[in-house]
Design a protein around this motif. Structure first.
Motif, mmCIF file in Angstrom:
data_model
loop_
_atom_site.group_PDB
_atom_site.id
_atom_site.type_symbol
_atom_site.label_atom_id
_atom_site.label_comp_id
_atom_site.label_asym_id
_atom_site.label_seq_id
_atom_site.Cartn_x
_atom_site.Cartn_y
_atom_site.Cartn_z
ATOM 1 N N GLY A 264 4.382 2.413 5.406
ATOM 2 C CA GLY A 264 5.051 2.411 4.115
ATOM 3 C C GLY A 264 4.364 1.500 3.116
ATOM 4 O O GLY A 264 4.140 0.317 3.396
ATOM 5 N N ALA A 265 4.034 2.040 1.949
ATOM 6 C CA ALA A 265 3.448 1.216 0.897
ATOM 7 C C ALA A 265 4.405 0.116 0.431
ATOM 8 O O ALA A 265 3.948 -0.996 0.106
ATOM 9 N N PRO A 266 5.733 0.359 0.364
ATOM 10 C CA PRO A 266 6.631 -0.752 0.003
ATOM 11 C C PRO A 266 6.544 -1.922 0.974
ATOM 12 O O PRO A 266 6.712 -3.074 0.576
ATOM 13 N N ASN A 267 6.263 -1.636 2.242
ATOM 14 C CA ASN A 267 6.083 -2.689 3.238
ATOM 15 C C ASN A 267 4.914 -3.589 2.841
ATOM 16 O O ASN A 267 4.988 -4.823 2.927
ATOM 17 N N VAL A 268 3.828 -2.982 2.356
ATOM 18 C CA VAL A 268 2.675 -3.759 1.896
ATOM 19 C C VAL A 268 3.068 -4.664 0.742
ATOM 20 O O VAL A 268 2.719 -5.848 0.705
ATOM 21 N N LEU A 269 3.800 -4.108 -0.216
ATOM 22 C CA LEU A 269 4.171 -4.877 -1.406
ATOM 23 C C LEU A 269 5.153 -5.994 -1.076
ATOM 24 O O LEU A 269 5.106 -7.072 -1.688
ATOM 25 N N ARG A 270 6.040 -5.750 -0.126
ATOM 26 C CA ARG A 270 7.024 -6.756 0.254
ATOM 27 C C ARG A 270 6.402 -7.872 1.088
ATOM 28 O O ARG A 270 6.948 -8.964 1.198
ATOM 29 N N SER A 275 13.115 -4.019 7.685
ATOM 30 C CA SER A 275 13.945 -3.851 8.886
ATOM 31 C C SER A 275 13.319 -4.524 10.109
ATOM 32 O O SER A 275 13.467 -4.055 11.231
ATOM 33 N N ASP A 276 12.594 -5.607 9.872
ATOM 34 C CA ASP A 276 12.012 -6.419 10.949
ATOM 35 C C ASP A 276 10.939 -5.698 11.756
ATOM 36 O O ASP A 276 10.659 -6.085 12.898
ATOM 37 N N GLY A 277 10.328 -4.664 11.172
ATOM 38 C CA GLY A 277 9.215 -4.001 11.832
ATOM 39 C C GLY A 277 7.910 -4.726 11.561
ATOM 40 O O GLY A 277 7.865 -5.775 10.917
ATOM 41 N N VAL A 278 6.813 -4.136 12.042
ATOM 42 C CA VAL A 278 5.503 -4.742 11.876
ATOM 43 C C VAL A 278 5.113 -4.762 10.397
ATOM 44 O O VAL A 278 5.483 -3.874 9.623
ATOM 45 N N ASP A 279 4.357 -5.763 9.998
ATOM 46 C CA ASP A 279 3.830 -5.864 8.645
ATOM 47 C C ASP A 279 2.752 -4.800 8.469
ATOM 48 O O ASP A 279 1.771 -4.757 9.222
ATOM 49 N N ALA A 280 2.907 -3.929 7.473
ATOM 50 C CA ALA A 280 1.947 -2.852 7.255
ATOM 51 C C ALA A 280 0.545 -3.382 6.974
ATOM 52 O O ALA A 280 -0.454 -2.757 7.339
ATOM 53 N N ARG A 281 0.453 -4.538 6.311
ATOM 54 C CA ARG A 281 -0.868 -5.123 6.058
ATOM 55 C C ARG A 281 -1.588 -5.426 7.370
ATOM 56 O O ARG A 281 -2.814 -5.283 7.475
ATOM 57 N N GLU A 282 -0.840 -5.851 8.367
ATOM 58 C CA GLU A 282 -1.434 -6.147 9.665
ATOM 59 C C GLU A 282 -2.024 -4.873 10.277
ATOM 60 O O GLU A 282 -3.114 -4.902 10.868
ATOM 61 N N VAL A 283 -1.311 -3.760 10.124
ATOM 62 C CA VAL A 283 -1.795 -2.483 10.650
ATOM 63 C C VAL A 283 -3.044 -2.045 9.890
ATOM 64 O O VAL A 283 -4.023 -1.559 10.481
ATOM 65 N N VAL A 284 -3.029 -2.229 8.569
ATOM 66 C CA VAL A 284 -4.198 -1.873 7.752
ATOM 67 C C VAL A 284 -5.404 -2.722 8.146
ATOM 68 O O VAL A 284 -6.513 -2.207 8.358
ATOM 69 N N MET A 285 -5.221 -4.023 8.237
ATOM 70 C CA MET A 285 -6.334 -4.922 8.537
ATOM 71 C C MET A 285 -6.899 -4.699 9.938
ATOM 72 O O MET A 285 -8.076 -4.967 10.196
ATOM 73 N N ALA A 293 2.367 5.626 2.466
ATOM 74 C CA ALA A 293 3.307 6.552 1.841
ATOM 75 C C ALA A 293 4.263 5.809 0.924
ATOM 76 O O ALA A 293 4.560 4.627 1.134
ATOM 77 N N SER A 294 4.792 6.517 -0.075
ATOM 78 C CA SER A 294 5.735 5.894 -1.002
ATOM 79 C C SER A 294 7.027 5.509 -0.318
ATOM 80 O O SER A 294 7.719 4.603 -0.752
ATOM 81 N N ASP A 295 7.385 6.238 0.743
ATOM 82 C CA ASP A 295 8.647 6.031 1.456
ATOM 83 C C ASP A 295 9.823 6.260 0.509
ATOM 84 O O ASP A 295 10.313 7.364 0.377
ATOM 85 N N TYR A 296 10.250 5.225 -0.215
ATOM 86 C CA TYR A 296 11.397 5.367 -1.106
ATOM 87 C C TYR A 296 11.084 4.934 -2.544
ATOM 88 O O TYR A 296 11.971 4.909 -3.390
ATOM 89 N N HIS A 297 9.800 4.587 -2.829
ATOM 90 C CA HIS A 297 9.466 3.992 -4.131
ATOM 91 C C HIS A 297 8.135 4.564 -4.612
ATOM 92 O O HIS A 297 7.070 4.202 -4.107
ATOM 93 N N TYR A 298 8.167 5.470 -5.597
ATOM 94 C CA TYR A 298 6.961 6.189 -5.983
ATOM 95 C C TYR A 298 5.850 5.329 -6.592
ATOM 96 O O TYR A 298 4.677 5.676 -6.464
ATOM 97 N N PRO A 299 6.118 4.200 -7.239
ATOM 98 C CA PRO A 299 5.009 3.354 -7.688
ATOM 99 C C PRO A 299 4.250 2.673 -6.552
ATOM 100 O O PRO A 299 3.131 2.197 -6.748
ATOM 101 N N ALA A 305 -2.263 -0.004 -2.910
ATOM 102 C CA ALA A 305 -3.710 0.190 -2.786
ATOM 103 C C ALA A 305 -4.464 -0.794 -3.668
ATOM 104 O O ALA A 305 -5.462 -1.392 -3.245
ATOM 105 N N LEU A 306 -3.991 -0.992 -4.893
ATOM 106 C CA LEU A 306 -4.650 -1.950 -5.785
ATOM 107 C C LEU A 306 -4.536 -3.374 -5.241
ATOM 108 O O LEU A 306 -5.461 -4.178 -5.377
ATOM 109 N N SER A 307 -3.414 -3.680 -4.616
ATOM 110 C CA SER A 307 -3.230 -5.006 -4.020
ATOM 111 C C SER A 307 -4.189 -5.218 -2.846
ATOM 112 O O SER A 307 -4.795 -6.284 -2.704
ATOM 113 N N LEU A 308 -4.336 -4.195 -2.013
ATOM 114 C CA LEU A 308 -5.200 -4.298 -0.846
ATOM 115 C C LEU A 308 -6.676 -4.338 -1.222
ATOM 116 O O LEU A 308 -7.504 -4.863 -0.474
#
Length: 381
Positions: A264-270, A275-285, A293-299, A305-308
């Motif tokens: 989830g892209a919102p996971n990256v931004l947060r 919900s106490d799952g793995v940090d998406a940045r950790e999976v990316v790195m 994916a946008s999941d629930y937030h289209y921006p 991606a710009l943050s990463l």
């Protein structure tokens, strides 16, 4: 710009990297040369259009308040406008087929698919459907498979949201009353339904294997949702559910062994899961993430991606929202800016990440700010 156009002065993200140079668009495709009118977009970035592989943000447009929107087609058109404003040129609308009722009910899913079929010819954004099927709806298996085939649904993800632990312990599941009200049932009727679904758990694996085989035979992409560990991921993979959507642990992501992993892209931004799952940045790195994916937030895909990009480079970061998800979906004609590819692109101001122009299939779906001034001025800058 119906006769084609070309962009000059901007940094363009091509397969070989980000560099300045003209980009031609004609006949809905990226082309060599400089056809038609010039758009001078100095100082801006031209990136492949975002392919959003899973998003349910459209639900807010279908029901901003309960019963407020009865014409689902109008709601989908409003959702498409939000997608375009965020640089999304292909969107997978994730619709539940669930015992949860309301907007997650099978009847609502059927209505949404009918509305989507009517909207597609009227919008520039490519709108695809994903159905999220609750595995314990054993009585719905045939109806569901028939619906997938009839509507040409390309992507199915399996869910199991039955609160098994509470039911097995003889406890009242949490949030039961609120869920019951949303479903249109009394709390007592809702609890009876949950108990009935839980009681048939032993029947699910065999039925699910048959259903997965039937869907795979129709060419449907299959995935699982919220895999908690490696064993769960392996079980789904054995059923042909290749895509791991939002695995909740690094172990589950690693267990995909080269198969697609969607985070989830919102996971990256947060900076972590809500919900106490793995940090998406950790999976990316770790190099395990195929798509954001946008999941629930289209921006979120654009902003994530710009943050990463500051850490892994714009090429790798933007691939997570363009060529990566396109590849998972088998859409070989988009996700990159090269001659012959579908003319899906987004123009972004690198100073603040705002979208100035979105083009889907060579058609302008969104335009604002300095880009709109260039286009309306008519001089190309």
């Amino acid at each position: 710009m119906s006769g084609g156009f070309h962009i000059t002065g901007a940094q363009v993200l091509r397969p070989e990297g980000l560099a300045e140079g003209p980009l031609g668009i004609a006949g809905g495709r990226i082309v060599d040369g400089m056809p038609g009118r010039a758009l001078a977009l100095d100082g801006l970035m031209v990136l492949p259009g975002i392919v959003d592989i899973h998003g349910d943000g459209f639900e807010r447009h279908l029901a901003p308040r309960r019963g407020a929107v009865r014409d689902l087609g109008r709601g989908l058109i409003a959702a498409e406008a939000e997608l375009a404003a965020n640089g999304i040129t292909t969107a997978v609308l994730a619709q539940f087929w669930s015992w949860e009722g309301g907007m997650r009910s099978p009847d609502f899913a059927l209505a949404m698919l009918e509305a989507l079929a009517g909207v597609r010819p009227r919008v520039a954004t490519a709108l695809l459907a994903q159905l999220r099927f609750e595995t314990h709806l054993l009585g719905d298996y045939d109806r569901f498979a028939g619906t997938v085939e009839r509507h040409g649904v390309p992507y199915v993800v399996f869910n199991d949201h039955v609160p098994h632990a509470a039911l097995a312990a003889g406890k009242r599941p949490p949030r039961l009353t609120g869920q019951a009200l949303k479903s249109g049932r009394s709390p007592e009727a809702h609890l009876d339904l949950l108990r009935a679904l839980h009681a048939r758990t032993d029947e699910v694996p065999a039925a699910l294997a048959t259903l997965a085989g039937r869907l795979a035979g129709q060419g449907v992409l299959l995935g699982s949702h919220d895999d908690p560990d490696a064993l769960s991921r392996a079980r789904w993979a054995a059923l042909g559910a290749r895509v791991a959507e939002f695995p909740t642990s690094l172990a589950a992501a690693r267990a995909s062994e080269g198969a697609p992993v969607v985070m989830g892209a919102p996971n990256v931004l947060r900076g972590g899961s809500h919900s106490d799952g793995v940090d998406a940045r950790e999976v990316v790195m770790a190099g395990l993430c195929t798509a954001l994916a946008s999941d629930y937030h289209y921006p979120a895909p654009r902003l994530a991606a710009l943050s990463l990009a500051a850490g892994i480079g714009i090429e790798r970061a933007w691939a997570l929202v363009s060529s990566g998800p396109a590849g998972v979906l088998g859409l070989t004609d988009r996700g990159r800016l090269e001659p012959g590819a579908w003319a899906d692109l987004v123009v972004i101001d690198p100073a603040d990440g705002r979208v100035g122009l979105t083009v889907a299939g060579g058609r302008v779906s969104y335009m604002s700010g300095p880009v709109a001034e260039v286009v309306l001025d008519g001089s190309g800058g």
